[in-house]
Scaffold this motif. Structure first.
Motif, mmCIF file in Angstrom:
data_model
loop_
_atom_site.group_PDB
_atom_site.id
_atom_site.type_symbol
_atom_site.label_atom_id
_atom_site.label_comp_id
_atom_site.label_asym_id
_atom_site.label_seq_id
_atom_site.Cartn_x
_atom_site.Cartn_y
_atom_site.Cartn_z
ATOM 1 N N UNK A 74 0.831 -1.208 0.000
ATOM 2 C CA UNK A 74 0.000 0.000 0.000
ATOM 3 C C UNK A 74 0.865 1.257 0.000
ATOM 4 N N UNK A 75 1.975 1.230 0.743
ATOM 5 C CA UNK A 75 2.888 2.372 0.747
ATOM 6 C C UNK A 75 3.498 2.580 -0.636
ATOM 7 N N UNK A 76 3.855 1.488 -1.312
ATOM 8 C CA UNK A 76 4.434 1.586 -2.652
ATOM 9 C C UNK A 76 3.484 2.246 -3.636
ATOM 10 N N UNK A 108 0.937 4.303 -2.809
ATOM 11 C CA UNK A 108 0.333 5.513 -2.275
ATOM 12 C C UNK A 108 -1.108 5.349 -1.842
ATOM 13 N N UNK A 109 -1.438 4.194 -1.245
ATOM 14 C CA UNK A 109 -2.827 3.883 -0.912
ATOM 15 C C UNK A 109 -3.147 3.956 0.578
ATOM 16 N N UNK A 110 -2.204 4.397 1.389
ATOM 17 C CA UNK A 110 -2.524 4.554 2.799
ATOM 18 C C UNK A 110 -3.409 5.786 3.005
ATOM 19 N N UNK A 111 -4.181 5.789 4.060
ATOM 20 C CA UNK A 111 -5.108 6.890 4.350
ATOM 21 C C UNK A 111 -4.317 8.182 4.567
ATOM 22 N N UNK A 112 -4.807 9.266 3.957
ATOM 23 C CA UNK A 112 -4.166 10.577 4.106
ATOM 24 C C UNK A 112 -5.135 11.567 4.744
ATOM 25 N N UNK A 113 -4.668 12.268 5.772
ATOM 26 C CA UNK A 113 -5.429 13.360 6.373
ATOM 27 C C UNK A 113 -4.906 14.657 5.761
ATOM 28 N N UNK A 114 -5.605 15.187 4.779
ATOM 29 C CA UNK A 114 -5.020 16.241 3.940
ATOM 30 C C UNK A 114 -5.776 17.562 3.962
#
Length: 209
Positions: free
Chosen positions: A97-99, A101-107
């Motif tokens: 998921x890190x590769x 870019x699929x981790x949850x983002x608080x943006x």
């Protein structure tokens, strides 16, 4: 003069370049130069092997257990084996998921920033996340060694419990390395990257390179 019929282009037959599955190329190419690219490809291949092995074995084990339950008897080790495979898939999955870019983002705040501060914040987040992941890898390794010293065995499979936990520090380690590579990618490139090959964006505009 009679014109030769032209072959349909990609738009006419409903095929475009974005329809190509990027994961097919991810195992053999890297967006990073030199030794960093070699490390990136190595991590990608290890993730692929772990995930594919875990999913296929879990499917085979579950199907075999269902068939055995209907026609013969349940496999006595099926539940324990699936538990091991869930650990494998989970901790290989966090690196995968890190590769991509699929981790949850608080943006909420991040999205309001201009490009340069946003890039600096991306590097900072990647470094801090990498430190946490490597720290968790260290502590999980200590727990693994403690479990090894106790010599406990699984009740059904009769294999040491520590073997089932090997994937935990490995998964945290791979994830930490992935975030380090992401920070490096953002340092050496002008664009903002969520991972080594995913440009900043959301589902409608983010893309792999």
């Amino acid at each position: 003069m009679k014109q030769e019929p032209q072959a349909p282009n990609q738009d006419q037959i409903g095929i475009s370049s974005v329809d190509v599955e990027p994961d097919v190329l991810a195992d053999t190419t890297s967006a990073l130069p030199g030794i960093l690219g070699v490390i990136d490809i190595g991590i990608a291949r290890l993730e692929a092997i772990m995930l594919a092995t875990g999913v296929l074995l879990m499917a085979a084990n579950t199907v075999a257990n269902v068939i055995g339950r209907v026609f013969f008897e349940s496999l006595y080790f099926s539940e324990e084996l699936n538990r091991i495979l869930i650990i494998l898939i989970t901790f290989a999955g966090i690196s995968y998921a890190a590769r991509h870019g699929r981790h949850i983002r608080m943006s909420a705040i991040y999205d309001t920033l201009p490009p340069k501060p946003r890039k600096a914040l991306t590097i900072f987040i990647s470094v801090i996340t990498a430190i946490f992941m490597l720290g968790l890898a260290w502590y999980s390794l200590q727990f693994l060694l403690t479990t090894f010293g106790r010599g406990r065995l699984l009740s059904a499979l009769q294999i040491p419990v520590w073997i089932t936990l090997c994937w935990v520090p490995l998964g945290f380690l791979l994830t930490g390395l992935q975030y380090i590579l992401t920070a490096i990618k953002n340092i050496i490139e002008d664009d903002i990257y969520l991972s080594t090959n995913v440009l900043e964006g959301y589902d409608d505009d983010e893309r792999e390179v």
